[in-house]
Design an enzyme around this catalytic site. Structure first.
Site, PDB file in Angstrom:
ATOM      1  N   ASP A   2     -12.476   7.061  -5.915  1.00 26.20           N
ATOM      2  CA  ASP A   2     -11.200   7.710  -6.254  1.00 26.20           C
ATOM      3  C   ASP A   2     -11.053   8.021  -7.753  1.00 26.20           C
ATOM      4  O   ASP A   2     -10.210   8.829  -8.136  1.00 26.20           O
ATOM      5  CB  ASP A   2     -10.018   6.828  -5.827  1.00 26.20           C
ATOM      6  CG  ASP A   2     -10.019   6.522  -4.346  1.00 26.20           C
ATOM      7  OD1 ASP A   2     -10.660   7.270  -3.587  1.00 26.20           O
ATOM      8  OD2 ASP A   2      -9.389   5.521  -3.947  1.00 26.20           O
TER       9      ASP A   2
ATOM     10  N   ARG B 234      -7.046   8.520  -2.198  1.00 20.85           N
ATOM     11  CA  ARG B 234      -5.826   7.714  -2.038  1.00 20.85           C
ATOM     12  C   ARG B 234      -4.648   8.429  -2.698  1.00 20.85           C
ATOM     13  O   ARG B 234      -4.331   9.529  -2.288  1.00 20.85           O
ATOM     14  CB  ARG B 234      -6.046   6.317  -2.623  1.00 20.85           C
ATOM     15  CG  ARG B 234      -5.225   5.242  -1.923  1.00 20.85           C
ATOM     16  CD  ARG B 234      -5.422   3.907  -2.542  1.00 20.85           C
ATOM     17  NE  ARG B 234      -6.689   3.308  -2.171  1.00 20.85           N
ATOM     18  CZ  ARG B 234      -6.889   2.559  -1.085  1.00 20.85           C
ATOM     19  NH1 ARG B 234      -5.883   2.307  -0.282  1.00 20.85           N
ATOM     20  NH2 ARG B 234      -8.062   2.063  -0.810  1.00 20.85           N
TER      21      ARG B 234
ATOM     22  N   ARG C  40      -9.045  27.172   9.311  1.00 24.33           N
ATOM     23  CA  ARG C  40      -9.556  25.943   9.929  1.00 24.33           C
ATOM     24  C   ARG C  40      -9.373  24.769   8.980  1.00 24.33           C
ATOM     25  O   ARG C  40      -9.598  24.900   7.780  1.00 24.33           O
ATOM     26  CB  ARG C  40     -11.049  26.076  10.251  1.00 24.33           C
ATOM     27  CG  ARG C  40     -11.380  27.124  11.319  1.00 24.33           C
ATOM     28  CD  ARG C  40     -10.991  26.626  12.705  1.00 24.33           C
ATOM     29  NE  ARG C  40     -11.413  27.541  13.749  1.00 24.33           N
ATOM     30  CZ  ARG C  40     -10.710  28.565  14.216  1.00 24.33           C
ATOM     31  NH1 ARG C  40      -9.511  28.848  13.705  1.00 24.33           N
ATOM     32  NH2 ARG C  40     -11.175  29.323  15.191  1.00 24.33           N
TER      33      ARG C  40
ATOM     34  N   GLY D  38     -12.955  -0.758  -0.601  1.00 25.24           N
ATOM     35  CA  GLY D  38     -13.791   0.334  -0.084  1.00 25.24           C
ATOM     36  C   GLY D  38     -15.126   0.366  -0.815  1.00 25.24           C
ATOM     37  O   GLY D  38     -15.169   0.174  -2.027  1.00 25.24           O
TER      38      GLY D  38
ATOM     39  N   ARG E  12     -11.569  -5.889   2.958  1.00 22.97           N
ATOM     40  CA  ARG E  12     -10.274  -6.097   2.312  1.00 22.97           C
ATOM     41  C   ARG E  12      -9.771  -7.390   2.942  1.00 22.97           C
ATOM     42  O   ARG E  12      -9.810  -7.537   4.157  1.00 22.97           O
ATOM     43  CB  ARG E  12      -9.332  -4.935   2.611  1.00 22.97           C
ATOM     44  CG  ARG E  12      -9.937  -3.565   2.217  1.00 22.97           C
ATOM     45  CD  ARG E  12      -8.893  -2.465   2.308  1.00 22.97           C
ATOM     46  NE  ARG E  12      -9.488  -1.140   2.455  1.00 22.97           N
ATOM     47  CZ  ARG E  12      -9.913  -0.378   1.440  1.00 22.97           C
ATOM     48  NH1 ARG E  12      -9.841  -0.810   0.212  1.00 22.97           N
ATOM     49  NH2 ARG E  12     -10.409   0.826   1.676  1.00 22.97           N
TER      50      ARG E  12
ATOM     51  N   THR F 183     -15.190   2.748  -7.301  1.00 20.33           N
ATOM     52  CA  THR F 183     -14.376   3.450  -6.309  1.00 20.33           C
ATOM     53  C   THR F 183     -14.616   4.949  -6.435  1.00 20.33           C
ATOM     54  O   THR F 183     -14.737   5.461  -7.560  1.00 20.33           O
ATOM     55  CB  THR F 183     -12.858   3.167  -6.467  1.00 20.33           C
ATOM     56  OG1 THR F 183     -12.116   4.148  -5.731  1.00 20.33           O
ATOM     57  CG2 THR F 183     -12.387   3.212  -7.910  1.00 20.33           C
TER      58      THR F 183
ATOM     59  N   ASP G 263      -8.556  -1.490  -8.016  1.00 22.25           N
ATOM     60  CA  ASP G 263      -7.366  -2.230  -8.456  1.00 22.25           C
ATOM     61  C   ASP G 263      -7.110  -3.525  -7.685  1.00 22.25           C
ATOM     62  O   ASP G 263      -6.829  -4.563  -8.274  1.00 22.25           O
ATOM     63  CB  ASP G 263      -6.124  -1.340  -8.274  1.00 22.25           C
ATOM     64  CG  ASP G 263      -5.947  -0.392  -9.443  1.00 22.25           C
ATOM     65  OD1 ASP G 263      -6.700  -0.527 -10.420  1.00 22.25           O
ATOM     66  OD2 ASP G 263      -5.055   0.466  -9.349  1.00 22.25           O
TER      67      ASP G 263
ATOM     68  N   ASP H 279      -9.644   6.241  -9.934  1.00 24.15           N
ATOM     69  CA  ASP H 279      -8.222   6.011 -10.227  1.00 24.15           C
ATOM     70  C   ASP H 279      -7.987   4.765 -11.085  1.00 24.15           C
ATOM     71  O   ASP H 279      -6.907   4.186 -11.056  1.00 24.15           O
ATOM     72  CB  ASP H 279      -7.431   5.907  -8.906  1.00 24.15           C
ATOM     73  CG  ASP H 279      -7.916   4.760  -8.025  1.00 24.15           C
ATOM     74  OD1 ASP H 279      -8.962   4.149  -8.336  1.00 24.15           O
ATOM     75  OD2 ASP H 279      -7.244   4.466  -7.026  1.00 24.15           O
TER      76      ASP H 279
HETATM   77  O1  F6P Z   1     -10.416   3.780  -2.176  1.00 24.32           O
HETATM   78  C1  F6P Z   1     -11.433   4.438  -1.505  1.00 24.32           C
HETATM   79  C2  F6P Z   1     -10.913   5.099  -0.258  1.00 24.32           C
HETATM   80  O2  F6P Z   1     -11.987   5.774   0.353  1.00 24.32           O
HETATM   81  C3  F6P Z   1      -9.732   6.047  -0.477  1.00 24.32           C
HETATM   82  O3  F6P Z   1     -10.141   7.301  -0.973  1.00 24.32           O
HETATM   83  C4  F6P Z   1      -9.149   6.097   0.896  1.00 24.32           C
HETATM   84  O4  F6P Z   1      -7.767   6.380   0.833  1.00 24.32           O
HETATM   85  C5  F6P Z   1      -9.384   4.710   1.425  1.00 24.32           C
HETATM   86  O5  F6P Z   1     -10.422   4.144   0.636  1.00 24.32           O
HETATM   87  C6  F6P Z   1      -9.792   4.639   2.874  1.00 24.32           C
HETATM   88  O6  F6P Z   1      -9.869   3.305   3.230  1.00 24.32           O
HETATM   89  P1  F6P Z   1     -10.533   2.753   4.578  1.00 24.32           P
HETATM   90  O7  F6P Z   1     -12.015   2.698   4.350  1.00 24.32           O
HETATM   91  O8  F6P Z   1      -9.935   1.408   4.736  1.00 24.32           O
HETATM   92  O9  F6P Z   1     -10.183   3.725   5.665  1.00 24.32           O
END
Ligand code: F6P
Length: 322
Positions: A129, A173, A246, A13, A74, A127, A105, A131
């Site tokens: 995230d 994620r 909402r 991502g 990816r 990232t 990762d 993480d």
């Molecule tokens: O790792 C970054 C991220 O945006 C996560 O927060 C999310 O779960 C995932 O990638 C979404 O991936 P994609 O762009 O493949 O929908």
């Protein structure tokens, strides 16, 4: 062995600040007399031999832009031995002495595979995230936090006008860091993260009722995507509290936008450091920042580390949002 030629790719991502990191790597390498190649679309670019030499001006006017000028992907093929071998061959044919990879990762696992096959690699944690366990702050995280905060501030306006409850899902994620810090920054009544089990009655209904009793009529509930089910949750909140509710899923808007100062500076420092590592003959390393000091870890070690969730911060967030 002196490093003469390195390559750089962005994978997984995208994250705001990747471009600033690419710029830092390219400018550092060229400044030291090292040739640098940009690989397009992550590991797919290595498999397909899609790489181009980069020059000082290839990275002009990108420090402020989100996304990645090298594109990203990816790559399922890269997870196969055949794909990996193609990537190794591309590096060998092009005379690549070192590779800098930007991602999370999954990207580092790929770098480890290449390092083990004789291609020295260094990873930069990019990232939204946040993480990556060995690193306090990843490139892109601060920008995503600010983007989410801005979006939720806008939601608050309309939520307040209508006396509603806004239930907002943010990315991350399996990790609740983005949700936790966005929740604090927007004063959320409740923050739900995968790291902390929650009880619907105690953590949502009772909290809303308590604050409603003191005169509050609108609510923000921040939910990490690792919890999921925001639409159902929102319906249940409306049914049980009687407050019109909402759901909003912020989605990929969180991954875009101009990187903040913090992300640009972090990306620039880390990019420069990555070239240092390769020049020092280091391989299979992840760059990290802790207590504002740059450092690096063996990829294997980094991948085995577990990110400890800050439960004190989580508790504090709820203590002050009453
Ligand atoms: O790792 C970054 C991220 O945006 C996560 O927060 C999310 O779960 C995932 O990638 C979404 O991936 P994609 O762009 O493949 O929908």
């Amino acid at each position: 062995m002196a490093i003469r030629k390195i390559a750089i790719l962005t994978s997984g991502g995208d994250a705001p600040g990747m471009n600033a990191a690419v710029r830092a790597v390219v400018r550092t390498a060229l400044g030291r007399g090292i040739d640098i190649y940009g690989v397009y679309r992550g590991y797919n670019g290595l498999i397909n031999g899609d790489l181009q030499p980069m020059h000082l001006r290839s990275v002009s006017d990108i420090i402020h832009r989100g996304g990645t000028v090298l594109y990203t992907a990816r790559s399922p093929e890269f997870c196969t031995e055949a794909g990996l071998q193609k990537a190794v061959k591309t590096c060998q044919d092009a005379g690549i002495d070192g590779l800098v990879v930007l991602g999370g990762d999954g990207t580092f696992r790929g770098a480890q595979d290449l390092s083990r096959r004789g291609i020295p690699c260094v990873g930069l944690p990019c990232t939204i995230d946040n993480d990556i366990a060995c690193c306090e702050q990843t490139i892109g995280y601060d920008t995503a936090l600010n983007t989410c905060m801005e979006m939720v501030d806008k939601l608050r306006d309309t939520s307040q006008s209508h006396d509603r409850c806004s239930v907002v899902e943010v990315m991350g994620r399996h990790c609740g860091y983005l949700a936790l810090n966005v929740g604090i920054a927007v004063g959320a009544t409740s923050i739900l993260v995968p790291e902390v089990p929650f009880d619907f009655e105690r953590d949502i209904v009772e909290r809303m009722n308590q604050t409603a009793a003191t005169g509050k009529k609108h609510f923000i509930i921040v939910v990490a995507e690792g919890i999921g089910g925001v639409t159902k949750l929102t319906k249940r909140i409306e049914e049980e509290t009687g407050v019109e509710s909402r759901a909003t899923i912020l989605g990929h808007v969180q991954r875009g936008g101009n990187p903040t100062v913090s992300d640009r500076v972090l990306a620039s420092r880390m990019g420069n450091y990555a070239v240092d590592l390769l020049c020092d003959g280091r391989s299979n390393r992840v760059v990290a920042i802790n207590n504002d000091c740059l450092t690096d870890y063996d990829i294997e070690e980094a991948l085995h580390m577990k990110k400890v969730f800050d439960t004190d911060l989580y508790r504090m967030a709820h203590e002050i949002s009453i």
